[in-house]
Design a protein around this motif. Structure first.
Motif, PDB file in Angstrom:
ATOM      1  N   VAL A  22       0.915  -1.166  -0.114  1.00 55.06           N
ATOM      2  CA  VAL A  22       0.021   0.297   0.284  1.00 55.06           C
ATOM      3  C   VAL A  22       1.286   1.062  -0.125  1.00 55.06           C
ATOM      4  CG1 VAL A  22      -1.866   1.397   1.073  1.00 55.06           C
ATOM      5  CG2 VAL A  22      -1.718  -1.378   1.379  1.00 55.06           C
ATOM      6  N   PRO A  23       0.392   2.319  -0.889  1.00 55.93           N
ATOM      7  CA  PRO A  23       1.892   3.108  -1.207  1.00 55.93           C
ATOM      8  C   PRO A  23       1.609   4.270   0.464  1.00 55.93           C
ATOM      9  CG  PRO A  23      -0.051   3.557  -3.040  1.00 55.93           C
ATOM     10  CD  PRO A  23      -0.362   1.877  -2.190  1.00 55.93           C
ATOM     11  N   GLY A  24       2.248   4.572   1.129  1.00 54.68           N
ATOM     12  CA  GLY A  24       2.601   5.355   1.554  1.00 54.68           C
ATOM     13  C   GLY A  24       2.963   6.395   1.668  1.00 54.68           C
ATOM     14  N   PRO A  25       3.117   7.455   2.062  1.00 56.53           N
ATOM     15  CA  PRO A  25       3.157   9.394   1.226  1.00 56.53           C
ATOM     16  C   PRO A  25       4.144   9.652   0.189  1.00 56.53           C
ATOM     17  CG  PRO A  25       3.322   9.362   4.118  1.00 56.53           C
ATOM     18  CD  PRO A  25       3.046   8.296   3.310  1.00 56.53           C
ATOM     19  N   GLY A  26       3.412  10.214  -0.848  1.00 51.60           N
ATOM     20  CA  GLY A  26       4.747  10.311  -2.036  1.00 51.60           C
ATOM     21  C   GLY A  26       5.173   8.751  -2.461  1.00 51.60           C
ATOM     22  N   GLN A  27       4.418   8.057  -1.985  1.00 50.49           N
ATOM     23  CA  GLN A  27       4.941   6.709  -3.154  1.00 50.49           C
ATOM     24  C   GLN A  27       3.954   6.475  -3.808  1.00 50.49           C
ATOM     25  OE1 GLN A  27       5.252   3.920   0.309  1.00 50.49           O
ATOM     26  NE2 GLN A  27       6.983   4.301   0.702  1.00 50.49           N
ATOM     27  N   VAL A  28       3.930   5.294  -4.807  1.00 51.85           N
ATOM     28  CA  VAL A  28       3.537   5.012  -5.970  1.00 51.85           C
ATOM     29  C   VAL A  28       3.596   3.372  -6.504  1.00 51.85           C
ATOM     30  CG1 VAL A  28       3.204   5.176  -7.900  1.00 51.85           C
ATOM     31  CG2 VAL A  28       4.706   7.324  -6.984  1.00 51.85           C
ATOM     32  N   LEU A  29       2.400   2.918  -6.075  1.00 50.16           N
ATOM     33  CA  LEU A  29       1.995   1.634  -6.950  1.00 50.16           C
ATOM     34  C   LEU A  29       2.068   1.386  -8.629  1.00 50.16           C
ATOM     35  CD1 LEU A  29       2.164  -1.216  -5.329  1.00 50.16           C
ATOM     36  CD2 LEU A  29      -0.072  -0.935  -5.502  1.00 50.16           C
ATOM     37  N   ILE A  30       3.271   0.139  -8.808  1.00 53.83           N
ATOM     38  CA  ILE A  30       3.484   0.379 -10.163  1.00 53.83           C
ATOM     39  C   ILE A  30       2.728  -1.181 -10.136  1.00 53.83           C
ATOM     40  CG2 ILE A  30       4.851  -0.079 -12.363  1.00 53.83           C
ATOM     41  CD1 ILE A  30       4.651   3.087 -11.062  1.00 53.83           C
ATOM     42  N   ARG A  31       1.876  -1.210 -11.643  1.00 53.97           N
ATOM     43  CA  ARG A  31       1.410  -2.630 -11.975  1.00 53.97           C
ATOM     44  C   ARG A  31       2.611  -3.368 -12.366  1.00 53.97           C
ATOM     45  NH1 ARG A  31      -1.837  -5.138 -16.108  1.00 53.97           N
ATOM     46  NH2 ARG A  31      -2.568  -3.010 -16.604  1.00 53.97           N
ATOM     47  N   ILE A  32       3.677  -4.062 -12.337  1.00 45.28           N
ATOM     48  CA  ILE A  32       4.806  -4.672 -13.935  1.00 45.28           C
ATOM     49  C   ILE A  32       4.179  -5.021 -14.797  1.00 45.28           C
ATOM     50  CG2 ILE A  32       6.572  -5.878 -13.406  1.00 45.28           C
ATOM     51  CD1 ILE A  32       7.010  -4.231 -11.591  1.00 45.28           C
ATOM     52  N   GLY A  33       4.740  -4.889 -15.958  1.00 46.37           N
ATOM     53  CA  GLY A  33       4.282  -4.818 -17.009  1.00 46.37           C
ATOM     54  C   GLY A  33       5.551  -5.977 -17.827  1.00 46.37           C
ATOM     55  N   GLY A  34       6.329  -5.472 -16.868  1.00 47.41           N
ATOM     56  CA  GLY A  34       7.780  -6.065 -17.446  1.00 47.41           C
ATOM     57  C   GLY A  34       9.005  -6.297 -16.722  1.00 47.41           C
ATOM     58  N   ALA A  35      10.039  -6.751 -16.234  1.00 45.40           N
ATOM     59  CA  ALA A  35      10.942  -6.969 -15.577  1.00 45.40           C
ATOM     60  C   ALA A  35      12.340  -7.196 -15.264  1.00 45.40           C
ATOM     61  CB  ALA A  35      10.511  -7.217 -14.335  1.00 45.40           C
ATOM     62  N   HIS A 315       9.562 -13.978 -20.871  1.00 41.66           N
ATOM     63  CA  HIS A 315       9.427 -14.709 -20.617  1.00 41.66           C
ATOM     64  C   HIS A 315       7.841 -14.420 -18.842  1.00 41.66           C
ATOM     65  CE1 HIS A 315      12.375 -17.625 -21.955  1.00 41.66           C
ATOM     66  NE2 HIS A 315      12.816 -16.152 -22.186  1.00 41.66           N
ATOM     67  N   PRO A 316       7.562 -15.930 -18.227  1.00 41.07           N
ATOM     68  CA  PRO A 316       6.165 -15.996 -17.760  1.00 41.07           C
ATOM     69  C   PRO A 316       7.243 -15.593 -16.411  1.00 41.07           C
ATOM     70  CG  PRO A 316       6.412 -17.673 -17.854  1.00 41.07           C
ATOM     71  CD  PRO A 316       7.079 -16.626 -18.927  1.00 41.07           C
ATOM     72  N   LEU A 317       6.884 -14.612 -14.846  1.00 39.01           N
ATOM     73  CA  LEU A 317       7.231 -14.607 -14.089  1.00 39.01           C
ATOM     74  C   LEU A 317       8.209 -15.864 -13.006  1.00 39.01           C
ATOM     75  CD1 LEU A 317       8.518 -12.757 -11.928  1.00 39.01           C
ATOM     76  CD2 LEU A 317       6.798 -12.966 -11.070  1.00 39.01           C
ATOM     77  N   SER A 318       7.048 -16.726 -13.208  1.00 38.64           N
ATOM     78  CA  SER A 318       6.762 -18.329 -12.956  1.00 38.64           C
ATOM     79  C   SER A 318       8.218 -19.137 -13.256  1.00 38.64           C
ATOM     80  CB  SER A 318       5.617 -18.811 -13.518  1.00 38.64           C
ATOM     81  OG  SER A 318       5.072 -18.888 -14.615  1.00 38.64           O
ATOM     82  N   ALA A 319       8.521 -18.567 -14.583  1.00 40.96           N
ATOM     83  CA  ALA A 319       9.953 -19.224 -14.930  1.00 40.96           C
ATOM     84  C   ALA A 319      11.507 -18.659 -14.769  1.00 40.96           C
ATOM     85  CB  ALA A 319       9.564 -19.609 -16.761  1.00 40.96           C
ATOM     86  N   ILE A 320      11.642 -17.960 -13.132  1.00 42.92           N
ATOM     87  CA  ILE A 320      12.059 -16.987 -13.327  1.00 42.92           C
ATOM     88  C   ILE A 320      14.029 -18.219 -13.508  1.00 42.92           C
ATOM     89  CG2 ILE A 320      11.812 -16.765 -10.683  1.00 42.92           C
ATOM     90  CD1 ILE A 320      13.019 -14.061 -10.378  1.00 42.92           C
ATOM     91  N   ASN A 321      13.425 -19.072 -12.933  1.00 48.17           N
ATOM     92  CA  ASN A 321      14.938 -20.241 -11.906  1.00 48.17           C
ATOM     93  C   ASN A 321      15.256 -20.509 -13.756  1.00 48.17           C
ATOM     94  OD1 ASN A 321      14.787 -19.948  -9.590  1.00 48.17           O
ATOM     95  ND2 ASN A 321      13.344 -20.965  -9.355  1.00 48.17           N
TER      96      ASN A 321
END
Ligand SMILES: [Zn+2]
Ligand SMILES: [Zn+2]
Length: 340
Positions: A22-35, A315-321
């Motif tokens: 949950v974003p606190g003061p000044g913060q922003v929550l981003i929904r990740i599209g790619g990492a 790749h899907p996040l589930s394939a990270i390893n």
């Protein structure tokens, strides 16, 4: 939310459910599209970053959409749903480096993914809107690696640019994920002849397609002589080393002309002797550590113009390893991007 966390250095990531931040003061929550799956995370995963808090969500090359604002962050030019790239070199925000526009040099343990949670997750908490840049139509999957894999070589090339006048040559060592962008920036921003040193024949071919003037296989013949032959005899005005082992650093420093610069980018931990008569006169040795927020804006504007070729696999996040296993074995030709 789903997140991939490192619990114990040297062991696989654990994909697990965590509370959505949950974003606190000044913060922003981003929904990740790619990492972007960065090679430096291999080092961190192995335990090479002292002080890393555990368990840790790694991932510092992020792009996605604004999901929520914390108090006071909603009146700073962004809207819910905006597609953004996240500048990942977070700092304290008030020291001379941060205020001077080099927040990435403040404290590595403040970077997202190296202290605060990173982007190998569905959501990412960003400290401030100053770390967000609008994508201007770029796909987040394509944009994510630009925040490091392109920004880092961009900043390295800019350090060399004042020396790369007409008639000079630049040597780039290592045409992997970062080096491929480095070749493009050298060709785009300078008139120098670009000589690429790379052991992998497929990457040498790719380097030529990205604009390299000459490629050299350092394992064939005398690499020092070959570099010398292709840098006009007096040596290179700049050498960018994206590998950073003893051998590449020795080759690079030997290739410099007087007043040339060697820029170390690769994290392999090598070193090189630097002595008065051992290197070209007035040569300088420096390093480039990521890049600034404003440089990221410049990189994004080149990408928005369609000037950058990106070599990306998704790749899907589930394939990270599996992705990190392939990264470790050198099997990813450009950049892998994880999508939650
Ligand atoms: Zn990285
Ligand atoms: Zn600071």
């Amino acid at each position: 939310m789903r997140a991939a966390r490192l619990h114990v250095p040297g062991t696989p990531f654990v994909v697990e459910d965590l509370p959505t931040p949950v974003p606190g003061p000044g913060q922003v929550l981003i929904r990740i599209g790619g990492a972007g799956a960065c090679h430096s995370d291999l080092h961190i995963k192995a335990g090479d970053l002292p002080g890393l808090p555990l368990p840790q969500t790694l991932g510092h090359e992020n792009a996605g959409w604004i999901e929520a604002f914390g108090p006071g962050a909603d009146d700073q030019g962004f809207e819910i749903g905006d597609a953004v790239a996240v500048f990942g070199g977070w700092g304290c925000g008030h020291c001379r480096l941060c205020l001077g526009g080099h927040e990435q040099l403040c404290d590595t343990l403040l970077w997202g993914g190296m202290g605060p949670a990173g982007g190998y997750a569905e959501y990412l908490l960003v400290p401030s809107t100053r770390q967000l840049l609008t994508l201007g139509g770029l796909d987040p999957v394509l944009a994510a690696p630009l925040t490091d894999a392109a920004l880092t070589p961009y900043s390295a090339v800019k350090k060399a640019l004042p020396l790369l006048v007409p008639g000079t040559s630049a040597v780039l060592i290592g045409a992997g994920g970062l080096g491929q962008y480095g070749i493009q920036f050298l060709k785009m921003l300078s008139p120098a002849t670009v000589v690429v040193i790379e052991t992998d024949p497929a990457k040498r071919k790719l380097a030529l397609s990205l604009g390299a003037d000459v490629t050299i296989d350092p394992r064939a013949g005398d690499a020092d002589d070959e570099v010398r032959a292709h840098t006009g005899g007096d040596g290179a005005a700049a050498v960018l080393d994206f590998v950073g082992i003893d051998a590449t650093m020795a080759l690079g420093v030997a290739a410099l002309r007087p007043q040339g610069v060697f820029v170390l980018v690769g994290l392999a931990g090598g070193s090189v002797p630097f002595s008065f008569f051992g290197v070209a006169a007035e040569a300088s040795l420096t390093m480039s550590n990521w890049g600034s927020r404003n440089e990221l804006e410049e990189v994004l504007s080149l990408a928005q113009r369609g000037d950058l070729v990106s070599n990306i696999e998704q790749h899907p996040l589930s394939a990270i390893n599996d992705v990190f296993d392939r990264l470790d074995r050198g099997l990813i030709a450009g950049r892998a991007v994880l999508v939650p």
